[in-house]
Design a protein around this motif. Structure first.
Motif, PDB file in Angstrom:
ATOM      1  N   LEU A   1       0.801  -1.217   0.000  1.00 43.09           N
ATOM      2  CA  LEU A   1       0.000   0.000   0.000  1.00 43.09           C
ATOM      3  C   LEU A   1       0.838   1.274   0.000  1.00 43.09           C
ATOM      4  O   LEU A   1       0.510   2.248  -0.687  1.00 43.09           O
ATOM      5  CB  LEU A   1      -0.942  -0.008   1.216  1.00 43.09           C
ATOM      6  N   ASN A   2       1.934   1.287   0.751  1.00 39.68           N
ATOM      7  CA  ASN A   2       2.715   2.522   0.895  1.00 39.68           C
ATOM      8  C   ASN A   2       3.893   2.624  -0.069  1.00 39.68           C
ATOM      9  O   ASN A   2       4.705   3.539   0.051  1.00 39.68           O
ATOM     10  CB  ASN A   2       3.224   2.648   2.338  1.00 39.68           C
ATOM     11  N   THR A   3       4.021   1.683  -0.999  1.00 42.91           N
ATOM     12  CA  THR A   3       5.101   1.768  -1.978  1.00 42.91           C
ATOM     13  C   THR A   3       4.777   2.864  -2.987  1.00 42.91           C
ATOM     14  O   THR A   3       3.758   2.799  -3.677  1.00 42.91           O
ATOM     15  CB  THR A   3       5.289   0.434  -2.721  1.00 42.91           C
ATOM     16  N   ASP A   4       5.637   3.877  -3.047  1.00 48.43           N
ATOM     17  CA  ASP A   4       5.408   4.976  -3.985  1.00 48.43           C
ATOM     18  C   ASP A   4       6.681   5.248  -4.771  1.00 48.43           C
ATOM     19  O   ASP A   4       7.688   4.539  -4.629  1.00 48.43           O
ATOM     20  CB  ASP A   4       4.921   6.230  -3.254  1.00 48.43           C
ATOM     21  N   ALA A   5       6.656   6.284  -5.609  1.00 46.27           N
ATOM     22  CA  ALA A   5       7.800   6.596  -6.461  1.00 46.27           C
ATOM     23  C   ALA A   5       9.050   6.871  -5.636  1.00 46.27           C
ATOM     24  O   ALA A   5      10.164   6.445  -5.985  1.00 46.27           O
ATOM     25  CB  ALA A   5       7.469   7.791  -7.346  1.00 46.27           C
ATOM     26  N   ALA A   6       8.888   7.597  -4.532  1.00 46.95           N
ATOM     27  CA  ALA A   6      10.050   7.962  -3.708  1.00 46.95           C
ATOM     28  C   ALA A   6      10.715   6.735  -3.094  1.00 46.95           C
ATOM     29  O   ALA A   6      11.944   6.639  -3.037  1.00 46.95           O
ATOM     30  CB  ALA A   6       9.621   8.934  -2.610  1.00 46.95           C
ATOM     31  N   SER A   7       9.896   5.775  -2.654  1.00 43.28           N
ATOM     32  CA  SER A   7      10.484   4.587  -2.023  1.00 43.28           C
ATOM     33  C   SER A   7      11.175   3.694  -3.048  1.00 43.28           C
ATOM     34  O   SER A   7      12.044   2.899  -2.700  1.00 43.28           O
ATOM     35  CB  SER A   7       9.416   3.792  -1.272  1.00 43.28           C
ATOM     36  N   LEU A   8      10.820   3.827  -4.333  1.00 42.03           N
ATOM     37  CA  LEU A   8      11.455   3.036  -5.385  1.00 42.03           C
ATOM     38  C   LEU A   8      12.722   3.691  -5.918  1.00 42.03           C
ATOM     39  O   LEU A   8      13.751   3.034  -6.097  1.00 42.03           O
ATOM     40  CB  LEU A   8      10.476   2.808  -6.539  1.00 42.03           C
ATOM     41  N   ILE A   9      12.636   4.994  -6.184  1.00 39.24           N
ATOM     42  CA  ILE A   9      13.766   5.685  -6.809  1.00 39.24           C
ATOM     43  C   ILE A   9      14.679   6.327  -5.779  1.00 39.24           C
ATOM     44  O   ILE A   9      15.906   6.234  -5.857  1.00 39.24           O
ATOM     45  CB  ILE A   9      13.258   6.758  -7.796  1.00 39.24           C
ATOM     46  N   GLY A  10      14.095   6.988  -4.799  1.00 41.80           N
ATOM     47  CA  GLY A  10      14.907   7.652  -3.785  1.00 41.80           C
ATOM     48  C   GLY A  10      14.232   8.914  -3.291  1.00 41.80           C
ATOM     49  O   GLY A  10      13.274   9.411  -3.887  1.00 41.80           O
ATOM     50  N   THR A  11      14.743   9.438  -2.189  1.00 44.39           N
ATOM     51  CA  THR A  11      14.182  10.649  -1.595  1.00 44.39           C
ATOM     52  C   THR A  11      15.299  11.634  -1.277  1.00 44.39           C
ATOM     53  O   THR A  11      16.461  11.246  -1.119  1.00 44.39           O
ATOM     54  CB  THR A  11      13.419  10.321  -0.296  1.00 44.39           C
ATOM     55  N   ASP A  12      14.924  12.917  -1.186  1.00 41.07           N
ATOM     56  CA  ASP A  12      15.894  13.944  -0.811  1.00 41.07           C
ATOM     57  C   ASP A  12      16.323  13.739   0.632  1.00 41.07           C
ATOM     58  O   ASP A  12      15.504  13.430   1.505  1.00 41.07           O
ATOM     59  CB  ASP A  12      15.277  15.340  -0.955  1.00 41.07           C
ATOM     60  N   THR A  13      17.616  13.913   0.864  1.00 40.61           N
ATOM     61  CA  THR A  13      18.136  13.825   2.221  1.00 40.61           C
ATOM     62  C   THR A  13      19.222  14.874   2.397  1.00 40.61           C
ATOM     63  O   THR A  13      19.830  15.337   1.411  1.00 40.61           O
ATOM     64  CB  THR A  13      18.697  12.416   2.511  1.00 40.61           C
TER      65      THR A  13
ATOM     66  N   ASP B   1       8.180  -8.025  -6.408  1.00 41.71           N
ATOM     67  CA  ASP B   1       7.286  -9.030  -5.831  1.00 41.71           C
ATOM     68  C   ASP B   1       5.842  -8.530  -5.788  1.00 41.71           C
ATOM     69  O   ASP B   1       5.579  -7.419  -5.330  1.00 41.71           O
ATOM     70  CB  ASP B   1       7.764  -9.378  -4.420  1.00 41.71           C
ATOM     71  N   GLU B   2       4.916  -9.382  -6.273  1.00 42.84           N
ATOM     72  CA  GLU B   2       3.488  -9.062  -6.308  1.00 42.84           C
ATOM     73  C   GLU B   2       3.249  -7.733  -7.017  1.00 42.84           C
ATOM     74  O   GLU B   2       2.651  -6.792  -6.471  1.00 42.84           O
ATOM     75  CB  GLU B   2       2.890  -9.039  -4.892  1.00 42.84           C
ATOM     76  N   ILE B   3       3.701  -7.656  -8.259  1.00 40.15           N
ATOM     77  CA  ILE B   3       3.629  -6.394  -9.005  1.00 40.15           C
ATOM     78  C   ILE B   3       2.191  -5.966  -9.272  1.00 40.15           C
ATOM     79  O   ILE B   3       1.916  -4.780  -9.490  1.00 40.15           O
ATOM     80  CB  ILE B   3       4.433  -6.515 -10.315  1.00 40.15           C
ATOM     81  N   ASN B   4       1.257  -6.908  -9.221  1.00 43.08           N
ATOM     82  CA  ASN B   4      -0.135  -6.520  -9.452  1.00 43.08           C
ATOM     83  C   ASN B   4      -0.794  -5.918  -8.211  1.00 43.08           C
ATOM     84  O   ASN B   4      -2.007  -5.701  -8.184  1.00 43.08           O
ATOM     85  CB  ASN B   4      -0.968  -7.691  -9.986  1.00 43.08           C
ATOM     86  N   MET B   5       0.006  -5.607  -7.180  1.00 47.46           N
ATOM     87  CA  MET B   5      -0.481  -4.829  -6.045  1.00 47.46           C
ATOM     88  C   MET B   5       0.028  -3.391  -6.106  1.00 47.46           C
ATOM     89  O   MET B   5      -0.285  -2.578  -5.226  1.00 47.46           O
ATOM     90  CB  MET B   5      -0.048  -5.482  -4.728  1.00 47.46           C
ATOM     91  N   ALA B   6       0.816  -3.070  -7.138  1.00 50.61           N
ATOM     92  CA  ALA B   6       1.450  -1.755  -7.218  1.00 50.61           C
ATOM     93  C   ALA B   6       0.434  -0.654  -7.495  1.00 50.61           C
ATOM     94  O   ALA B   6      -0.521  -0.839  -8.245  1.00 50.61           O
ATOM     95  CB  ALA B   6       2.519  -1.762  -8.310  1.00 50.61           C
ATOM     96  N   LYS B   7       0.664   0.509  -6.877  1.00 47.01           N
ATOM     97  CA  LYS B   7      -0.173   1.676  -7.140  1.00 47.01           C
ATOM     98  C   LYS B   7       0.215   2.279  -8.484  1.00 47.01           C
ATOM     99  O   LYS B   7       1.312   2.050  -9.001  1.00 47.01           O
ATOM    100  CB  LYS B   7       0.008   2.711  -6.036  1.00 47.01           C
ATOM    101  N   ASN B   8      -0.663   3.117  -9.032  1.00 46.22           N
ATOM    102  CA  ASN B   8      -0.428   3.711 -10.348  1.00 46.22           C
ATOM    103  C   ASN B   8       0.860   4.520 -10.404  1.00 46.22           C
ATOM    104  O   ASN B   8       1.587   4.489 -11.396  1.00 46.22           O
ATOM    105  CB  ASN B   8      -1.616   4.598 -10.756  1.00 46.22           C
ATOM    106  N   GLU B   9       1.161   5.272  -9.354  1.00 43.69           N
ATOM    107  CA  GLU B   9       2.358   6.104  -9.398  1.00 43.69           C
ATOM    108  C   GLU B   9       3.627   5.248  -9.382  1.00 43.69           C
ATOM    109  O   GLU B   9       4.637   5.613  -9.977  1.00 43.69           O
ATOM    110  CB  GLU B   9       2.382   7.117  -8.254  1.00 43.69           C
ATOM    111  N   SER B  10       3.551   4.094  -8.749  1.00 43.15           N
ATOM    112  CA  SER B  10       4.700   3.183  -8.777  1.00 43.15           C
ATOM    113  C   SER B  10       4.891   2.618 -10.176  1.00 43.15           C
ATOM    114  O   SER B  10       6.019   2.496 -10.667  1.00 43.15           O
ATOM    115  CB  SER B  10       4.502   2.037  -7.781  1.00 43.15           C
TER     116      SER B  10
END
Length: 304
Positions: free
Chosen positions: A93-105, A131-140
């Motif tokens: 549920l909480n997997t988004d673009a930032a968690s995949l690519i990276g975030t500002d630090t 894993d379980e790619i058919n649970m991915a949100k649209n932004e992911s």
């Protein structure tokens, strides 16, 4: 792993191309710790040859199949065969673009990008297990489109564009019917070569059990293989749910027997109690006890 492939009868030309791949793309010392050393092997010559050929050809893989078909085992095995560092990326549920690519630090007095798993996979030429790619949100999914197609890039706003290393591959897994899953859209599916994972055969299951427990009596390897196939048959006919159809649970049960529990106690923990309905638990218990004695001990199961 290459010796295992030879033993399974994989085409010699495919193995030669894997060796060429490994020689062309050696793993850095920094990433050596990420190259998996699989606990289990996947058994199935046809699937192996399809998967290996697709990856050698530069394609990404989508492994589709029901529970207990070895999707994640095969994905890990493939990373090990090619000698590539592995990143396991679970979609929830909480997997988004930032968690995949990276975030500002904030680092060393300035803002920088803390690289996420997709970015690292691209940078170091890894194998990303989606894993379980058919649970991915649209932004992911939007993040993955340019990464997975012919462009092979990750474009991060405000930072430099990164091109995927030529040895980077992505292996996605999915099955239908789990809560929270949905259909994979055509745009995403077109970026993968798709393998429908077959049900593990009785003979291959026996191979797996004997590989994990070399001292397991052949008689009982047959019985446990038959037991698993019977549980699957009951699931297929909708007599019971798929909860007790747990290959990991079966293997773990054998480990418990080896370490002192009776077969009845071990199978109760590893298989029967995976059902939370009293009636179904009793059905599964009856199936098991019709084949395996409850008081069966390690001394009888395992040869010295």
């Amino acid at each position: 792993m290459l010796d295992f492939l030879r033993h399974e009868g994989i085409d010699a030309q495919i193995i030669k191309r894997i060796e060429d791949f490994r020689n062309t793309y050696p793993v850095s010392a920094e990433m050596a710790g990420r190259v998996p050393a699989p606990k289990y092997h996947y058994y199935g010559k046809d699937v192996w040859e399809k998967a290996l050929t697709a990856l050698i050809s530069g394609e990404n893989l989508l492994l589709v199949g029901p529970k207990a078909t070895g999707k994640n085992v095969l994905a890990e095995n493939l990373a090990a065969v090619f000698g590539r560092p592995e990143w396991d990326i679970s979609f929830y549920l909480n997997t988004d673009a930032a968690s995949l690519i990276g975030t500002d630090t904030f680092k060393d007095g300035q803002v920088s990008l803390r690289h996420g798993p997709i970015y690292q996979c691209a940078e170091f030429g890894g194998f990303g297990i989606l894993d379980e790619i058919n649970m991915a949100k649209n932004e992911s999914l939007a993040v993955l489109h340019a990464t997975l197609d012919f462009r092979r890039i990750i474009d991060v706003p405000g930072y430099e564009r990164i091109k995927l290393a030529p040895c980077t591959r992505f292996i996605a897994t999915m099955n239908y019917g789990y809560a929270g899953t949905r259909e994979v859209n055509e745009a995403l599916a077109s970026r993968f070569m798709v393998i429908n994972m077959p049900i593990i055969s009785r003979d291959n299951l026996k191979k797996l059990l004997m590989a994990q427990f070399p001292t397991l009596s052949e008689k009982y390897a047959d019985q446990f293989s038959d037991l698993f196939q019977e549980i699957r048959s009951k699931c297929d006919s909708a007599e019971i749910s798929t909860k007790p159809l747990d290959l990991r649970g079966l293997i773990a049960s054998l480990s418990l027997v080896k370490n002192g529990l009776s077969a009845g106690q071990a199978l109760e923990m590893g298989i029967i109690n995976k059902s939370f309905d009293d009636f179904e638990r009793q059905l599964v218990s009856d199936i098991i006890h019709a084949r395996i004695r409850s008081d069966l001990s390690a001394a009888e199961l395992f040869e010295k």
